[in-house]
Design a protein around this motif. Sequence first.
Motif, PDB file in Angstrom:
ATOM      1  N   GLY A 189       0.760  -1.238   0.000  1.00  0.00           N
ATOM      2  CA  GLY A 189       0.000   0.000   0.000  1.00  0.00           C
ATOM      3  C   GLY A 189       0.790   1.287   0.000  1.00  0.00           C
ATOM      4  N   LEU A 190       2.111   1.208  -0.007  1.00  0.00           N
ATOM      5  CA  LEU A 190       2.902   2.445   0.077  1.00  0.00           C
ATOM      6  C   LEU A 190       2.755   3.320  -1.160  1.00  0.00           C
ATOM      7  CD1 LEU A 190       6.292   1.500   1.777  1.00  0.00           C
ATOM      8  CD2 LEU A 190       4.534   3.055   2.629  1.00  0.00           C
ATOM      9  N   VAL A 191       2.725   2.713  -2.333  1.00  0.00           N
ATOM     10  CA  VAL A 191       2.712   3.534  -3.548  1.00  0.00           C
ATOM     11  C   VAL A 191       1.464   4.400  -3.618  1.00  0.00           C
ATOM     12  CG1 VAL A 191       4.202   2.027  -4.908  1.00  0.00           C
ATOM     13  CG2 VAL A 191       1.722   1.665  -4.943  1.00  0.00           C
ATOM     14  N   THR A 192       0.337   3.890  -3.108  1.00  0.00           N
ATOM     15  CA  THR A 192      -0.893   4.682  -3.192  1.00  0.00           C
ATOM     16  C   THR A 192      -0.996   5.731  -2.088  1.00  0.00           C
ATOM     17  OG1 THR A 192      -2.027   2.856  -2.076  1.00  0.00           O
ATOM     18  CG2 THR A 192      -2.254   2.992  -4.450  1.00  0.00           C
ATOM     19  N   GLU A 193      -0.175   5.619  -1.052  1.00  0.00           N
ATOM     20  CA  GLU A 193      -0.141   6.663  -0.032  1.00  0.00           C
ATOM     21  C   GLU A 193       0.719   7.848  -0.472  1.00  0.00           C
ATOM     22  OE1 GLU A 193      -1.981   6.777   2.746  1.00  0.00           O
ATOM     23  OE2 GLU A 193      -2.861   4.896   2.042  1.00  0.00           O
ATOM     24  N   ALA A 194       1.547   7.630  -1.477  1.00  0.00           N
ATOM     25  CA  ALA A 194       2.427   8.696  -1.953  1.00  0.00           C
ATOM     26  C   ALA A 194       1.659   9.680  -2.829  1.00  0.00           C
ATOM     27  CB  ALA A 194       3.585   8.101  -2.745  1.00  0.00           C
ATOM     28  N   ALA A 195       2.151  10.889  -2.884  1.00  0.00           N
ATOM     29  CA  ALA A 195       1.579  11.879  -3.793  1.00  0.00           C
ATOM     30  C   ALA A 195       1.917  11.484  -5.225  1.00  0.00           C
ATOM     31  CB  ALA A 195       2.146  13.268  -3.480  1.00  0.00           C
ATOM     32  N   PRO A 196       1.100  11.873  -6.202  1.00  0.00           N
ATOM     33  CA  PRO A 196       1.412  11.536  -7.601  1.00  0.00           C
ATOM     34  C   PRO A 196       2.833  11.955  -7.966  1.00  0.00           C
ATOM     35  CG  PRO A 196      -0.784  12.478  -7.450  1.00  0.00           C
ATOM     36  CD  PRO A 196      -0.167  12.623  -6.084  1.00  0.00           C
ATOM     37  N   GLY A 197       3.554  11.017  -8.576  1.00  0.00           N
ATOM     38  CA  GLY A 197       4.928  11.278  -8.967  1.00  0.00           C
ATOM     39  C   GLY A 197       5.942  11.123  -7.855  1.00  0.00           C
ATOM     40  N   ARG A 198       5.474  10.734  -6.648  1.00  0.00           N
ATOM     41  CA  ARG A 198       6.390  10.610  -5.510  1.00  0.00           C
ATOM     42  C   ARG A 198       6.403   9.196  -4.954  1.00  0.00           C
ATOM     43  NH1 ARG A 198       7.976  15.088  -2.751  1.00  0.00           N
ATOM     44  NH2 ARG A 198       9.413  13.585  -1.816  1.00  0.00           N
ATOM     45  N   GLY A 199       6.164   8.207  -5.809  1.00  0.00           N
ATOM     46  CA  GLY A 199       6.151   6.833  -5.362  1.00  0.00           C
ATOM     47  C   GLY A 199       7.415   6.083  -5.704  1.00  0.00           C
ATOM     48  N   ARG A 200       8.525   6.791  -5.869  1.00  0.00           N
ATOM     49  CA  ARG A 200       9.795   6.152  -6.177  1.00  0.00           C
ATOM     50  C   ARG A 200      10.339   5.440  -4.933  1.00  0.00           C
ATOM     51  NH1 ARG A 200      12.766  11.540  -7.739  1.00  0.00           N
ATOM     52  NH2 ARG A 200      11.711  11.978  -5.753  1.00  0.00           N
ATOM     53  N   PRO A 201      11.183   4.442  -5.112  1.00  0.00           N
ATOM     54  CA  PRO A 201      11.728   3.748  -3.944  1.00  0.00           C
ATOM     55  C   PRO A 201      12.367   4.689  -2.931  1.00  0.00           C
ATOM     56  CG  PRO A 201      12.220   2.503  -5.917  1.00  0.00           C
ATOM     57  CD  PRO A 201      11.592   3.790  -6.372  1.00  0.00           C
ATOM     58  N   GLU A 202      13.056   5.709  -3.418  1.00  0.00           N
ATOM     59  CA  GLU A 202      13.700   6.620  -2.470  1.00  0.00           C
ATOM     60  C   GLU A 202      12.689   7.428  -1.662  1.00  0.00           C
ATOM     61  OE1 GLU A 202      14.417   8.440  -6.665  1.00  0.00           O
ATOM     62  OE2 GLU A 202      14.173   6.448  -5.750  1.00  0.00           O
ATOM     63  N   ASP A 203      11.481   7.636  -2.204  1.00  0.00           N
ATOM     64  CA  ASP A 203      10.437   8.327  -1.451  1.00  0.00           C
ATOM     65  C   ASP A 203       9.819   7.434  -0.383  1.00  0.00           C
ATOM     66  OD1 ASP A 203      10.619  10.626  -3.161  1.00  0.00           O
ATOM     67  OD2 ASP A 203       9.390   9.573  -4.639  1.00  0.00           O
ATOM     68  N   LEU A 204       9.782   6.138  -0.668  1.00  0.00           N
ATOM     69  CA  LEU A 204       9.121   5.184   0.211  1.00  0.00           C
ATOM     70  C   LEU A 204      10.058   4.548   1.224  1.00  0.00           C
ATOM     71  CD1 LEU A 204       7.010   3.372  -2.546  1.00  0.00           C
ATOM     72  CD2 LEU A 204       6.396   5.404  -1.215  1.00  0.00           C
ATOM     73  N   ALA A 205      11.356   4.592   0.956  1.00  0.00           N
ATOM     74  CA  ALA A 205      12.336   3.905   1.795  1.00  0.00           C
ATOM     75  C   ALA A 205      12.280   4.308   3.269  1.00  0.00           C
ATOM     76  CB  ALA A 205      13.741   4.112   1.230  1.00  0.00           C
ATOM     77  N   PRO A 206      12.101   5.584   3.619  1.00  0.00           N
ATOM     78  CA  PRO A 206      12.074   5.918   5.054  1.00  0.00           C
ATOM     79  C   PRO A 206      10.986   5.174   5.823  1.00  0.00           C
ATOM     80  CG  PRO A 206      12.362   7.909   3.736  1.00  0.00           C
ATOM     81  CD  PRO A 206      12.044   6.803   2.774  1.00  0.00           C
ATOM     82  N   TYR A 207       9.859   4.924   5.181  1.00  0.00           N
ATOM     83  CA  TYR A 207       8.743   4.240   5.846  1.00  0.00           C
ATOM     84  C   TYR A 207       8.998   2.736   5.908  1.00  0.00           C
ATOM     85  CZ  TYR A 207       7.014   8.836   4.843  1.00  0.00           C
ATOM     86  OH  TYR A 207       6.906  10.203   4.775  1.00  0.00           O
ATOM     87  N   ALA A 208       9.520   2.192   4.822  1.00  0.00           N
ATOM     88  CA  ALA A 208       9.891   0.778   4.831  1.00  0.00           C
ATOM     89  C   ALA A 208      10.982   0.515   5.861  1.00  0.00           C
ATOM     90  CB  ALA A 208      10.348   0.353   3.441  1.00  0.00           C
ATOM     91  N   ASP A 209      11.912   1.441   5.993  1.00  0.00           N
ATOM     92  CA  ASP A 209      12.999   1.255   6.956  1.00  0.00           C
ATOM     93  C   ASP A 209      12.477   1.207   8.391  1.00  0.00           C
ATOM     94  OD1 ASP A 209      14.830   1.179   4.907  1.00  0.00           O
ATOM     95  OD2 ASP A 209      15.545   3.241   5.190  1.00  0.00           O
ATOM     96  N   VAL A 210      11.459   2.016   8.681  1.00  0.00           N
ATOM     97  CA  VAL A 210      10.884   2.007  10.028  1.00  0.00           C
ATOM     98  C   VAL A 210      10.329   0.627  10.365  1.00  0.00           C
ATOM     99  CG1 VAL A 210       8.992   2.877  11.466  1.00  0.00           C
ATOM    100  CG2 VAL A 210      10.398   4.478  10.159  1.00  0.00           C
ATOM    101  N   VAL A 211       9.536   0.042   9.462  1.00  0.00           N
ATOM    102  CA  VAL A 211       8.925  -1.254   9.781  1.00  0.00           C
ATOM    103  C   VAL A 211       9.943  -2.386   9.695  1.00  0.00           C
ATOM    104  CG1 VAL A 211       6.594  -0.518   9.187  1.00  0.00           C
ATOM    105  CG2 VAL A 211       8.030  -1.566   7.422  1.00  0.00           C
TER     106      VAL A 211
END
Length: 296
Positions: free
Chosen positions: A207-229
Motif C-alpha cells: 500500500g505504500l505507492v498509493t499513499e504517496a503523492a502523484p509522482g512521488r512513489g519512487r523507492p527513495e520516497d518510500l524507503a524511510p517508511y519501509a525502513d521504520v517497519v
Amino acid sequence: MAAVTDRLIVDAHHHVWDLTARPQPWISGEDLAPLNRSFGVGDLAPEAAAAGVSATVVVQTVCVPEETPELLALADGSDLIAGVVGWIDLTAPDVADALAALRGQPGGDRLVGIRHQVQEEPDPGWLLRPDVQRGLIAVAEAGLAYDLIVKPHQLPAATLAAARLVGLTFVLDHLGKPPVADATLEPWAANVRKLAALPNTVCKLSGLVTEAAPGRGRPEDLAPYADVVLEAFGPHRLLFGSDWPVCTLRADYSEVVRIAEHLVERLSPGEKDAVFRRNALRVYRLQPPGRVTTGD
C-alpha cells in the motif's frame, strides 16, 4: 526421491470486486475513477505469473456478509488464491457460529483471517469496545488472524487491543497508512514501533505507492517508511502484499513487486524469502504453493 523447489513470491494482499454484484462505495471521486470497474482473478493471473507470484491472499473490500462466501467460492475454484481474509460482524453475539458457518461453505478451508474497515469508524477506540473485543476473541479461538486496516491516529488503540489479546495475531495492513504524501514520519513511526514491540503483531509491506503523492512513489520516497517497519518488526514479521488493483493508481503489478524488492535489497536471501513467501505461509497457515518436482 524427487527434489522439491518452491517458487519465490506469495502476494499476501490483493482484492477483487464485481460491480455487477454490488457497488464499492469507497470508490468515489476523480482520483479513484480508474478503479470504477470490475477486477477479477482473470485480470490478475497473468500479471502475477509474469511477476513470479505463485499464490495470493485475497482481502475483503466491503463490510457486508455476502462478500466473504463469494471470495471463498472464488478461492475454491482458483489455483492462485491460497487464502481469504473475509469479514464478519465482530459485534454480533453469534460470531463463533458465523465463523463456523463460513468454514462449512465451499472454499471454507481457505478462510485465513478476518478484517473490518476500522479506518472508517469515527470512534478511534473502536477496537477496544467490549463487543468488538468479544468478537476478536472468537476470531482467535477459530485459529484465524486479524487484519488491521487503520489510520495512524488509530494505531494506539490497535496496540492496546493487541496487548490485551495475546492469543490473536494482528496483521497491520499497509504499514498503518503512513503520511507518505506529507513526507513526514511522526507520530506514525513512534506508534508503529509500539505496536511492533508486541510479539503477536506482523506488518504487510503493502500500500505504500498509493499513499504517496502523484509522482512521488519512487523507492527513495518510500524507503524511510519501509525502513521504520524493517527495523521495528524485522524481516521475519513482514509480509509482501501488492494491494492490487488499488496499486494501479500509481504503478502496475510488476513495478510494485520491483519497488518492494528494492526496499528490502539489503536483506539476506533468506530474509527476503521470509518477506516474500515464508512469513505469509506461516501467518496465514497457507499450504506451500508452487511446489514442483525437478527430478529424481
